[in-house]
Design an enzyme around this catalytic site. Structure first.
Site, PDB file in Angstrom:
ATOM      1  CG  HIS A  70      -0.481   0.060   2.531  1.00 40.58           C
ATOM      2  ND1 HIS A  70      -0.212   1.263   3.156  1.00 40.58           N
ATOM      3  CD2 HIS A  70      -0.198  -0.894   3.451  1.00 40.58           C
ATOM      4  CE1 HIS A  70       0.204   1.041   4.389  1.00 40.58           C
ATOM      5  NE2 HIS A  70       0.241  -0.255   4.593  1.00 40.58           N
ATOM      6  CG  ASP A 185       2.753   0.596   7.859  1.00 42.73           C
ATOM      7  OD1 ASP A 185       2.263  -0.031   6.896  1.00 42.73           O
ATOM      8  OD2 ASP A 185       2.159   0.742   8.936  1.00 42.73           O
ATOM      9  CD  GLU A 217      -2.933  -1.295   5.403  1.00 45.01           C
ATOM     10  OE1 GLU A 217      -2.899  -2.342   6.075  1.00 45.01           O
ATOM     11  OE2 GLU A 217      -2.527  -0.204   5.870  1.00 45.01           O
ATOM     12  CD  GLU A 218      -1.428   2.467   7.720  1.00 41.34           C
ATOM     13  OE1 GLU A 218      -2.103   2.097   8.702  1.00 41.34           O
ATOM     14  OE2 GLU A 218      -0.267   2.090   7.509  1.00 41.34           O
ATOM     15  CG  ASP A 240       1.336  -3.986   5.658  1.00 41.31           C
ATOM     16  OD1 ASP A 240       2.157  -3.132   6.061  1.00 41.31           O
ATOM     17  OD2 ASP A 240       0.112  -3.751   5.553  1.00 41.31           O
ATOM     18  CG  HIS A 325       1.401   3.328  12.571  1.00 38.21           C
ATOM     19  ND1 HIS A 325       0.020   3.404  12.618  1.00 38.21           N
ATOM     20  CD2 HIS A 325       1.681   2.500  11.531  1.00 38.21           C
ATOM     21  CE1 HIS A 325      -0.500   2.650  11.657  1.00 38.21           C
ATOM     22  NE2 HIS A 325       0.507   2.097  10.984  1.00 38.21           N
TER      23      HIS A 325
END
Length: 360
Positions: A70, A185, A217-218, A240, A325
């Site tokens: 993603h 990510d 995606e998130e 991922d 994140h």
């Protein structure tokens, strides 16, 4: 010191890492991915949400194989601008308040202009123990642009709804196998999609390969759903990141530099057992390291792909990453390169006979 592992294009990784693109704002990233994918794709298209799809043709009436990473990163939207010019932010994706104070962020306007700010924080002097130990909720934080008032923010062209992203440069660490950047990510895996297509462009393969950069995606694996329904693949791999459990904060089995990580299940999918077995076989044939990942919370694009149409043979390959994140994540070249080699070899072997074995 170790030698750098693998034939990895650091310029591509730098560009993808430093690009700005939260969920719903992935256009800059998709155009960059198109640039790197273009030499290896026979066709490049998009679905109606913006996921980019590169087709590398194999033979007619042979299986279709989708690999995806993603393109969106976690970030924020401008939620409010107060009279003093401070910006309140709406998180897009999961953020932990601890990682935000005093970090720099970039606001991107609708016209594409960018302005740097710093997330406000309190000096520790005089704070009570209760306040010091409390995690500040991201909604309670603010971005300081270094302006006098709201009018100066508006002069810059900043509006409610503009994108806010981490302000981080790509860095090769002191050991050259450790790479630091933002948005690993999942931009790391978007780059891996391109590298698989690059390796396969040198070989004939029967399967028809779709290299996909998915969107949103998130915020709910949305692009994976539309792309899978558009392509109707026979087999799919979602790429991922997963938490690297090798720091003083996170202790566990998987860590950086251990090679391939086969994801057995997460909160949204149980991997196809025959697919896992075939990947284990290929790893042994290529002398690649084998590790396993299992999660009971969180998920990947595979969660939506495997439910498309009448079902898709699907699994996830995981890349261990430190400090997910946050503004700065660290990955290892060995994990990247071994996973690319595994996917390329699987694509070389995928034909109708293997597809029937996978379907069991």
């Amino acid at each position: 010191m170790e030698q750098a592992i693998g034939d990895i294009n650091l310029e591509m990784l730098k560009e993808l890492s430093e690009a700005h693109g939260i969920s719903g704002n992935e256009k800059e990233v998709s155009r960059m991915m198109k640039k790197w994918m273009n030499p290896y794709a026979d066709e490049i298209t998009y679905d109606n949400l913006g996921s980019i799809i590169g087709l590398q043709k194999g033979e007619e009436d042979q299986p279709t194989f989708m690999i995806c990473g993603h393109m969106d990163e976690v970030g924020f939207l401008v939620r409010e601008i107060d009279e003093q010019g401070y910006i309140r932010m709406l998180p897009v994706g999961g953020w932990w308040g601890h990682v935000l104070p005093s970090q720099t962020l970039v606001v991107t306007t609708h016209e594409g202009k960018r302005y740097q700010g710093v997330v406000g924080s309190s000096a520790p002097h005089g704070l009570s123990k209760e306040v010091k130990e409390k995690v500040i909720h991201p909604l309670d934080l603010f971005l300081d642009l270094g302006v006098a008032n709201r009018a100066e923010v508006e002069e810059l062209g900043i509006q409610i709804g503009d994108m806010i992203t981490p302000d981080t440069e790509f860095t090769v660490m002191n050991n050259p196998n450790y790479l630091m950047g933002k948005a690993w990510d999942d931009r790391l895996c978007a780059a891996m999609v391109v590298d698989v297509m690059r390796l396969l462009s040198q070989d004939k393969h029967k399967c028809n390969l779709y290299g996909v950069g998915t969107v949103q995606e998130e915020v709910g694996l949305r692009g994976a759903r539309t792309a899978a329904n558009m392509l109707h693949p026979d087999v799919a791999i979602a790429l991922d990141v997963t938490t690297s459990m090798d720091t003083p904060m996170d202790k566990g089995i998987n860590g950086l530099g251990k090679g391939v990580v086969l994801s057995l299940m997460d909160a949204g999918i149980i991997a196809n057992k025959n697919f896992i077995a075939k990947m284990e076989e290929i790893c042994k044939d290529l002398d690649l390291d084998i590790n396993y990942d299992m999660m009971t919370c969180g998920g990947t694009d595979a969660d939506n792909i495997h439910k498309a149409h009448d079902g898709v043979v699907t699994m996830t390959l995981s890349i261990p990453t430190r400090y997910m994140h946050s503004h700065r994540l660290i990955i290892h070249r060995k994990d990247y390169w071994q996973t690319v080699l595994l996917m390329a070899e699987f694509a070389r072997r995928l034909d109708n006979e293997l597809l029937q074995i996978l379907k069991g």
